[in-house]
Design an enzyme around this catalytic site. Sequence first.
Site, PDB file in Angstrom:
ATOM      1  N   GLU A 123      14.156  14.063  73.843  1.00  0.00           N
ATOM      2  CA  GLU A 123      13.906  15.499  73.751  1.00  0.00           C
ATOM      3  C   GLU A 123      14.586  16.208  74.914  1.00  0.00           C
ATOM      4  OE1 GLU A 123      10.384  18.849  73.331  1.00  0.00           O
ATOM      5  OE2 GLU A 123       9.829  16.767  73.709  1.00  0.00           O
TER       6      GLU A 123
ATOM      7  N   GLU B 187       5.574  23.610  67.512  1.00  0.00           N
ATOM      8  CA  GLU B 187       4.962  23.355  68.817  1.00  0.00           C
ATOM      9  C   GLU B 187       4.655  24.685  69.491  1.00  0.00           C
ATOM     10  OE1 GLU B 187       5.937  20.302  72.412  1.00  0.00           O
ATOM     11  OE2 GLU B 187       7.504  21.759  71.970  1.00  0.00           O
TER      12      GLU B 187
END
Length: 287
Positions: A148, A242
């Site tokens: 990520e 998210e």
Amino acid sequence: MTNPLGVHALVWVGGTTPTDVATAVRQTKAAGYDLLELSLHDAVNLDVAAARAALEEADIAIACSRGLAFDADVSSDDLAVVERGEKLLHDSLQITHDLGGTHFTGALYSALGKYAAPLSSQGRANVVQVLKGLAAEAAERGMTLGLEICNRYETNVINTAADALRLADDIGADNVTIHLDTYHMNIEEDSLDGPVRLVGERLGYVHIGENHRGYLGQGHIDFDAFFAALAEVGYTGPITFESFSSAVVSPTLSNDLAVWRNLWDDGMDLATHARGFMATQLAAHGA
């Protein structure tokens, strides 16, 4: 839609106790999602068997993520610190596998926090060595790792898609994929579509987040360009919403991610809105 749509557990709860996980699974199902992403920052309180049973009963897939701490940082020059981080990663991979997941992603390469200096050559070498070993174990289990890409205030290892591709090339494992996050891209990249094209078939996981981490479409991120690029490269992997607010407090991550204010206080309203927003974008771009 071919992409599984996911939601981060911190939209619902702050930890991973049995009660927390049961709530997160129930709410994820009720909001119409296919996948729950669980951060393993609170893994000490996780009942893996109970969590897997709840996920299977609800027919909800699982992905796990985590970052490291400064005292367990695989990008450190201190080998004792690196070893602690390496153990956390392997333990987390095992938990992900035991939950029934195949995606283990996040800032697997460093602590989550602002560094006082650039990454050292030794620190980067340590990252590569540790992730080579983790990738080999993941491959034996049929799992993928996600790198990520986080912004400069949360890591000094990889901040752009180009950084992540170089790191993945050095690790040299087919099951190491790139994880794009629109919140971080908004800070570090020149555009929202260029990095998607650059990563192409190596894209393995996506986080959708607004520039302020609140309701999608109420900030200034160019989601049209991003979803169009996803369709262009033929991405069919998970797309996970998210968002963080001080309404749902994780004792560690709230500080690590600088979650100081209430961006929302109704997780269900937020999550159902986000799912509709993502589904609309996918439909609009033929994905």
